[in-house]
Design a protein around this motif. Sequence first.
Motif, PDB file in Angstrom:
ATOM      1  N   LYS A  80       0.888  -1.107   0.118  1.00 51.16           N
ATOM      2  CA  LYS A  80       0.056  -0.046   0.048  1.00 51.16           C
ATOM      3  C   LYS A  80       0.942   1.294   0.008  1.00 51.16           C
ATOM      4  N   LYS A  81       1.885   1.122   0.812  1.00 50.65           N
ATOM      5  CA  LYS A  81       2.850   2.290   0.683  1.00 50.65           C
ATOM      6  C   LYS A  81       3.366   2.541  -0.571  1.00 50.65           C
ATOM      7  N   PHE A  82       3.653   1.594  -1.481  1.00 48.49           N
ATOM      8  CA  PHE A  82       3.990   1.857  -2.972  1.00 48.49           C
ATOM      9  C   PHE A  82       2.818   2.111  -3.749  1.00 48.49           C
ATOM     10  N   GLY A  83       1.744   2.260  -3.296  1.00 47.61           N
ATOM     11  CA  GLY A  83       0.503   2.442  -4.164  1.00 47.61           C
ATOM     12  C   GLY A  83      -0.102   1.390  -4.612  1.00 47.61           C
ATOM     13  N   PHE A  84       0.164   0.115  -4.319  1.00 48.73           N
ATOM     14  CA  PHE A  84      -0.738  -1.223  -4.681  1.00 48.73           C
ATOM     15  C   PHE A  84      -2.101  -0.630  -3.961  1.00 48.73           C
ATOM     16  N   ILE A  85      -3.149  -1.291  -4.812  1.00 49.20           N
ATOM     17  CA  ILE A  85      -4.551  -1.376  -4.220  1.00 49.20           C
ATOM     18  C   ILE A  85      -4.977  -2.902  -4.205  1.00 49.20           C
ATOM     19  N   GLU A  86      -5.911  -2.968  -3.453  1.00 48.73           N
ATOM     20  CA  GLU A  86      -6.569  -4.419  -3.246  1.00 48.73           C
ATOM     21  C   GLU A  86      -7.211  -4.613  -4.351  1.00 48.73           C
ATOM     22  N   GLY A  87      -7.073  -6.126  -4.950  1.00 51.03           N
ATOM     23  CA  GLY A  87      -7.701  -6.592  -6.093  1.00 51.03           C
ATOM     24  C   GLY A  87      -8.313  -7.978  -5.548  1.00 51.03           C
ATOM     25  N   ASP A  88      -8.481  -8.687  -6.385  1.00 50.22           N
ATOM     26  CA  ASP A  88      -9.418 -10.030  -6.474  1.00 50.22           C
ATOM     27  C   ASP A  88      -8.791 -10.779  -5.312  1.00 50.22           C
ATOM     28  N   LEU A  89      -9.999 -11.337  -4.575  1.00 52.45           N
ATOM     29  CA  LEU A  89      -9.539 -12.520  -3.467  1.00 52.45           C
ATOM     30  C   LEU A  89      -9.516 -13.794  -4.435  1.00 52.45           C
ATOM     31  N   VAL A  90      -8.136 -14.617  -4.084  1.00 57.25           N
ATOM     32  CA  VAL A  90      -7.944 -15.750  -4.632  1.00 57.25           C
ATOM     33  C   VAL A  90      -7.422 -16.805  -3.627  1.00 57.25           C
ATOM     34  N   GLU A  91      -7.170 -17.972  -4.203  1.00 55.96           N
ATOM     35  CA  GLU A  91      -6.684 -19.071  -3.456  1.00 55.96           C
ATOM     36  C   GLU A  91      -5.284 -19.473  -4.435  1.00 55.96           C
TER      37      GLU A  91
END
Length: 149
Positions: A123-134
């Motif tokens: 998150k500090k690098f700007g990534f955002i949450e995406g799909d939940l996966v397994e």
Amino acid sequence: MVTYGNQNDITSWMELVREMRWNFPGLETEESVNEHKDTVLKFMKDQQALCMKAHDKVIGALLFSKKHNMICYLAVLPEYRNRGFASALLEEALKNLDRTKDIIVSTFRDHDDKGVAPRALYKKFGFIEGDLVEEYGYPSQKFILKTAF
């Protein structure tokens, strides 16, 4: 200092992997670690393996894929955390990936104790949450760094 890992680093690199495998679904067995070694060697050959060392010991490691534009593996030994090593590895990897396309990384889901530090880093690098996966039978989540352009 971040450097490209090479075959001379493989023994120390794999010591890090063995020490950290409890934190990486899919690396629980010695067989899976040995298979991972082949993967690491391929990434090293392709100059897509970064590491940080202290006294010739690999203390942090990162694998990235130019083909898939993703971060594949990032680990720092516990005794070397909170010193900016993971950030330095990630920063260098991002310089090698295509910022005109989304960059992907898979990490732990929210509310997973193992995910607190990695999720904060991404998150500090700007990534955002995406799909939940397994992955490897473990609940994970994709994080996405959107294009810079």
